[in-house]
Design an enzyme around this catalytic site. Structure first.
Site, PDB file in Angstrom:
ATOM      1  N   PRO A 177     -36.672  11.692  18.968  1.00 14.81           N
ATOM      2  CA  PRO A 177     -36.237  12.934  18.327  1.00 14.81           C
ATOM      3  C   PRO A 177     -34.714  12.980  18.252  1.00 14.81           C
ATOM      4  CG  PRO A 177     -37.135  13.388  20.518  1.00 14.81           C
ATOM      5  CD  PRO A 177     -37.291  11.917  20.272  1.00 14.81           C
ATOM      6  N   GLU A 178     -34.210  13.433  17.116  1.00 14.14           N
ATOM      7  CA  GLU A 178     -32.765  13.522  16.919  1.00 14.14           C
ATOM      8  C   GLU A 178     -32.398  14.982  16.612  1.00 14.14           C
ATOM      9  OE1 GLU A 178     -31.296  10.396  14.328  1.00 14.14           O
ATOM     10  OE2 GLU A 178     -32.919   9.064  14.934  1.00 14.14           O
ATOM     11  N   LYS A 222     -28.838  15.397  22.136  1.00 16.52           N
ATOM     12  CA  LYS A 222     -30.277  15.134  22.220  1.00 16.52           C
ATOM     13  C   LYS A 222     -30.905  15.759  23.470  1.00 16.52           C
ATOM     14  CE  LYS A 222     -29.623  10.910  19.612  1.00 16.52           C
ATOM     15  NZ  LYS A 222     -29.446   9.456  19.766  1.00 16.52           N
ATOM     16  N   ARG A 264     -34.934  -0.632  17.026  1.00 17.09           N
ATOM     17  CA  ARG A 264     -33.576  -0.731  16.507  1.00 17.09           C
ATOM     18  C   ARG A 264     -33.542  -1.204  15.058  1.00 17.09           C
ATOM     19  NH1 ARG A 264     -30.762   2.684  18.745  1.00 17.09           N
ATOM     20  NH2 ARG A 264     -29.090   1.801  17.509  1.00 17.09           N
TER      21      ARG A 264
END
Ligand SMILES: [Zn+2]
Length: 273
Positions: free
Chosen positions: A2-3, A62, A261
């Protein structure tokens, strides 16, 4: 992970649903619960929280933090969900999901549950948020910073621009997914070096960062409703869209990297050099 946009909406929902409630029970479920819970007060995580009042909920970077009051002493429960953690609001009879590690029982019968597939996140209980690891080091919120500050803060960084955007010390709250989206909007190749960017490109990046995050908060709010454990991302232009047509030019979206990534971008709209 989650951002900022997801956590911003999670925070809004929690503000509506849990502020003013007392915590009547805390369950730390083994084996994962003891791994994710960090009691920096050393007074006992559950012991301190039971009977405490949730005064407010806030987001910073965050982290989601609950400002708690117990016996007149200010306390904070700061949750950093990292890659795999989620919060869930559930009724008392709702079936508990696998990998639920901590359950907070509120006086109105509702529960706030912490779910984490890999127990990577942390729930810190502290008297001072600045003592939470990584908290004091966070850079400003990307929606609070001016273009001038943005330019100034960029200067010490020399590496790839995507890597800079995702560094919490530069600005807080942008991760792998939203960095891809922002760079696509800015039409900047993710691996261009910060030192190669012109003043015009830096301004484009700043504008794209604000526009992307603000629009995402609206979209996430509309899609998530009260289901704070969800992570609506079907509106993304490039992230996790490998091979799909670029919404701007139609070229297939490229993929670099693997696992958590990965980087997605459009080689046509975001040329390398
Ligand atoms: Zn394109």
């Amino acid at each position: 992970m989650p951002e900022l946009p997801e956590l911003e909406v999670v925070c809004e929902v929690l503000q509506r649903r849990v502020v003013g409630q007392r915590i009547e029970g805390v369950q730390i479920l083994p084996p994962g619960g003891p791994i994710v819970v960090r009691d920096l007060t050393h007074q006992g995580f559950a012991a301190v929280l039971i009977g405490a009042l949730i005064r407010s909920v806030a987001r910073r970077g965050k982290f989601i933090s609950f400002h708690i009051q117990a016996d007149g002493t200010p306390l904070y429960l700061a949750i950093n969900p990292k890659l795999t953690g989620r919060l869930q609001l559930a009724g008392p009879t709702a079936k508990r999901r696998a990998k639920t590690h901590v359950v907070f029982h509120l006086e109105n019968g509702q529960q706030v549950r912490y779910i984490d597939q890999k127990q990577m996140g942390q729930l810190y209980l502290v008297h001072d948020l600045q003592t939470v690891p990584g908290y004091a080091e966070m850079g400003p919120e990307p929606l609070d910073i001016s273009l001038e500050d943005f330019r100034e803060r960029l200067k010490p960084y020399r590496g790839e621009i995507k890597g800079v955007l995702t560094r919490g010390e530069f600005v807080a709250g942008i991760g792998n997914a939203y960095a891809d989206e922002i760079l696509w909007v800015a039409r900047l190749h993710p691996y261009r070096k910060r030192t190669q960017l012109s003043a015009v490109e830096v301004e484009r990046l700043y504008t794209a960062m604000r526009a992307t995050l603000l629009e995402a908060v609206d979209r996430v709010r509309a899609a998530m409703g009260e289901n704070i454990d969800e992570k609506p991302r079907d509106f993304f232009a490039v992230h996790m869209k490998t091979g799909s047509p670029c919404p701007r030019c139609g070229a297939p979206i490229s993929l670099v990297g693997a696992n958590q990534r990965i980087t997605n971008f459009c080689r046509t709209c975001q040329p390398g050099d």
